[in-house]
Design a protein around this motif. Structure first.
Motif, PDB file in Angstrom:
ATOM      1  N   LYS A  69      36.004  48.999  36.464  1.00 20.30           N
ATOM      2  CA  LYS A  69      36.021  48.680  37.901  1.00 20.30           C
ATOM      3  C   LYS A  69      37.200  49.311  38.615  1.00 20.30           C
ATOM      4  CE  LYS A  69      32.942  45.133  37.836  1.00 20.30           C
ATOM      5  NZ  LYS A  69      31.753  45.097  38.661  1.00 20.30           N
ATOM      6  N   ARG A 316      25.745  33.224  38.249  1.00 23.92           N
ATOM      7  CA  ARG A 316      27.122  33.725  38.255  1.00 23.92           C
ATOM      8  C   ARG A 316      27.183  35.187  37.808  1.00 23.92           C
ATOM      9  NH1 ARG A 316      30.702  36.338  38.440  1.00 23.92           N
ATOM     10  NH2 ARG A 316      32.892  36.027  37.875  1.00 23.92           N
ATOM     11  N   SER A 320      28.224  39.782  41.215  1.00 25.26           N
ATOM     12  CA  SER A 320      28.888  41.041  41.549  1.00 25.26           C
ATOM     13  C   SER A 320      27.857  42.119  41.918  1.00 25.26           C
ATOM     14  CB  SER A 320      29.747  41.439  40.348  1.00 25.26           C
ATOM     15  OG  SER A 320      30.036  42.775  40.354  1.00 25.26           O
ATOM     16  N   SER A 332      36.158  45.326  45.868  1.00 21.62           N
ATOM     17  CA  SER A 332      36.330  44.060  45.159  1.00 21.62           C
ATOM     18  C   SER A 332      37.626  44.088  44.370  1.00 21.62           C
ATOM     19  CB  SER A 332      35.143  43.857  44.208  1.00 21.62           C
ATOM     20  OG  SER A 332      35.361  42.725  43.417  1.00 21.62           O
ATOM     21  N   HIS A 404      40.627  43.904  35.622  1.00 21.10           N
ATOM     22  CA  HIS A 404      39.997  45.214  35.806  1.00 21.10           C
ATOM     23  C   HIS A 404      40.941  46.376  35.495  1.00 21.10           C
ATOM     24  CE1 HIS A 404      36.972  43.275  38.841  1.00 21.10           C
ATOM     25  NE2 HIS A 404      36.783  42.892  37.596  1.00 21.10           N
TER      26      HIS A 404
HETATM   27  C1  MLT Z   1      32.892  39.451  37.705  1.00 17.33           C
HETATM   28  O1  MLT Z   1      33.571  38.588  37.144  1.00 17.33           O
HETATM   29  O2  MLT Z   1      31.806  39.215  38.230  1.00 17.33           O
HETATM   30  C2  MLT Z   1      33.423  40.859  37.755  1.00 17.33           C
HETATM   31  O3  MLT Z   1      34.574  40.986  36.980  1.00 17.33           O
HETATM   32  C3  MLT Z   1      33.757  41.043  39.191  1.00 17.33           C
HETATM   33  C4  MLT Z   1      33.630  42.177  40.059  1.00 17.33           C
HETATM   34  O4  MLT Z   1      32.599  42.829  40.115  1.00 17.33           O
HETATM   35  O5  MLT Z   1      34.573  42.422  40.852  1.00 17.33           O
END
Ligand code: MLT
Ligand code: ZN
Length: 445
Positions: A69, A316, A320, A332, A404
């Motif tokens: 990321k 959950r 993202s 993000s 990340h």
């Molecule tokens: C998550 O926990 O969903 C990912 O690490 C987050 C993201 O996409 O920023």
């Protein structure tokens, strides 16, 4: 391509259409066209690659499954991407040592499944756990919901096999939690994003698999009530294996446009809590827990079977991807604040007028702060907003990135706001281990 001609045990890609997929990971960034992509299949390939990188002055950018990321695997000027997807090695468990060795190429999904098949648990669970490679999780020190109780990838690494600038593969560490012959060199590579050398494999620590779970969906009447809960639970002796949350804005997005299951989500804001210790399904445990959660909850739900548990997690896990689909140019972040300072953090976001929506790992203070309108925001203003966010996290005793990494995405901010002594020390180590700067140049520091 002459500089790579005759490289042994290697597949080489240089057609621009084959290189194109390597210009992206899951950050908002794009790399520059690399000189080539190589897929090494043995030590001779790497030895020769390092020799030529030093001779010809090109960099080596490691790549796993490209799910990072922070842009850590994106090619920079005059680099060759080292795609480790076909790096050989058969993962194996040592039950007596409570350990598992696997090559960097092993999918994390398979590593976790192999451990589970023998009754063990390998906890790191980044959101990309079904598609990422073990090597990427080691290089970025990946986290995930379970970090709340179990810590990060680095806490589960016993030894590391790394390619160094002498062209050889060296192993740092042993298959035991007790290894104290000097500082832990292997740990230097975990989270290094490949700037000191390339991680090719690791021996991981395992623990007996949990046998029971209590998973709860906790909608709250007043969303700020969630913010004291992680600290309160810990202080009362309840350590969740995961404590995730959606703020009112993210929950509204999910409800309005998400999949069917998300449309029915209750509450002004919502948390998902999971416990996995022995006895966590007992009445005594649940009663104690409900005493703490009851006053803030609005219609608490406890998963009664594995199907319901998976249903809760599915929402959950897709958050993202879902937000990205709806806001393709969003940014993000993944800052951290100590869980005792969550309330101050959200007050700070409001007073500094940072236009953020937030979800993520509330239980350990690792928050995915999303700027949904980043693509439409003037770049200078966006930078001010992001720096404001990072400074706030730092002022509260937190950090720029919880899981990340720094990569390319946060490099400027890290260099501008990081402790100069820390950065100087990292640069000194980099010079010592990689004097010609061949390993992932231009990243982190
Ligand atoms: C998550 O926990 O969903 C990912 O690490 C987050 C993201 O996409 O920023
Ligand atoms: Zn996360």
């Amino acid at each position: 391509m002459d500089i790579l001609k005759g490289l042994p045990e290697t597949t080489i890609l240089w057609d621009p259409s084959d290189l194109e997929p390597y210009l992206r990971d899951e950050s908002h960034l794009r790399g520059v066209l690399p000189l080539a992509v190589v897929k090494p299949r043995g030590p001779a390939a790497l030895r020769e690659l390092v020799r030529r990188a030093k001779l010809e002055g090109f960099g080596l950018v490691p790549r796993g499954a490209g799910t990072g990321k922070a842009g850590g695997c994106l090619p920079t000027e005059r680099t060759v991407v080292v795609d480790l997807s076909v790096w050989p090695g058969e993962p194996r468990v040592s039950p007596q040592d409570l350990s598992l060795w696997a090559p960097a190429s092993a999918p994390l999904r398979e590593v976790k499944a192999l451990a589970a098949a023998q009754g063990f648990f390998y906890p790191p669970d980044p959101n990309s756990w079904e598609s990422c490679a073990l090597g990427g999780t080691l290089a970025t020190n990946a986290g995930g919901p379970n970090a709340c109780k179990y810590g990060m990838t680095r806490h589960w690494v016993l030894s590391v096999d790394a390619l160094l600038e002498d062209g050889d593969i060296h192993t740092f560490g042993i298959s035991s939690v007790k290894a104290n012959a000097g500082p832990a060199m292997g740990q230097l590579f975990i989270g290094s994003e490949g700037i000191f050398g390339l991680i090719l494999g690791a021996t991981l620590r395992l623990t007996p698999a949990p046998r029971e779970y209590t998973t709860l969906l906790l909608p709250v009447k007043h969303w700020e009530d969630l913010l004291d809960l992680p600290g309160r639970l810990c202080a009362e002796g309840y350590l969740p294996s995961a404590f995730e949350f959606f703020d009112p804005a993210v929950l509204a997005e999910l409800r309005a446009h998400g999949p069917e299951e998300a449309r029915r989500l209750p509450g002004e804001a919502l948390a998902i809590l999971e416990f996995d210790e022995r006895g966590c399904t007992s009445e005594v445990f649940l009663e104690g827990l409900l005493d703490l959660l009851g006053p803030v909850a609005e219609g608490l739900q406890v998963a009664s079977d594995e199907r319901q548990r998976q249903g809760i997690w599915a929402v959950r896990r897709m958050t993202s991807v879902f937000l990205k689909e709806h806001h393709p140019r969003k940014v993000s972040e993944d800052i951290v604040v100590p869980r005792s300072r969550l309330r101050e953090f959200f007050a700070g976001v409001e007073s500094r007028r940072i236009p953020a929506v937030t979800y993520g790992h509330l239980g350990d203070g690792n928050l995915h702060v999303n700027l949904l309108a980043a693509g439409e925001t003037d770049p200078a203003q966006l930078e001010v907003q992001l720096l404001g966010l990072f400074k706030l996290a730092l002022e509260l005793g937190g950090t720029l990135s919880g899981e990340h990494g720094i990569g390319l995405a946060k490099r400027d901010a890290f260099l501008a706001l990081g402790d100069p002594a820390h950065i100087q020390a990292l640069r000194a180590i980099k010079r010592a281990l990689d004097p010609q700067n061949i390993f992932n140049p231009g990243k982190v520091i």
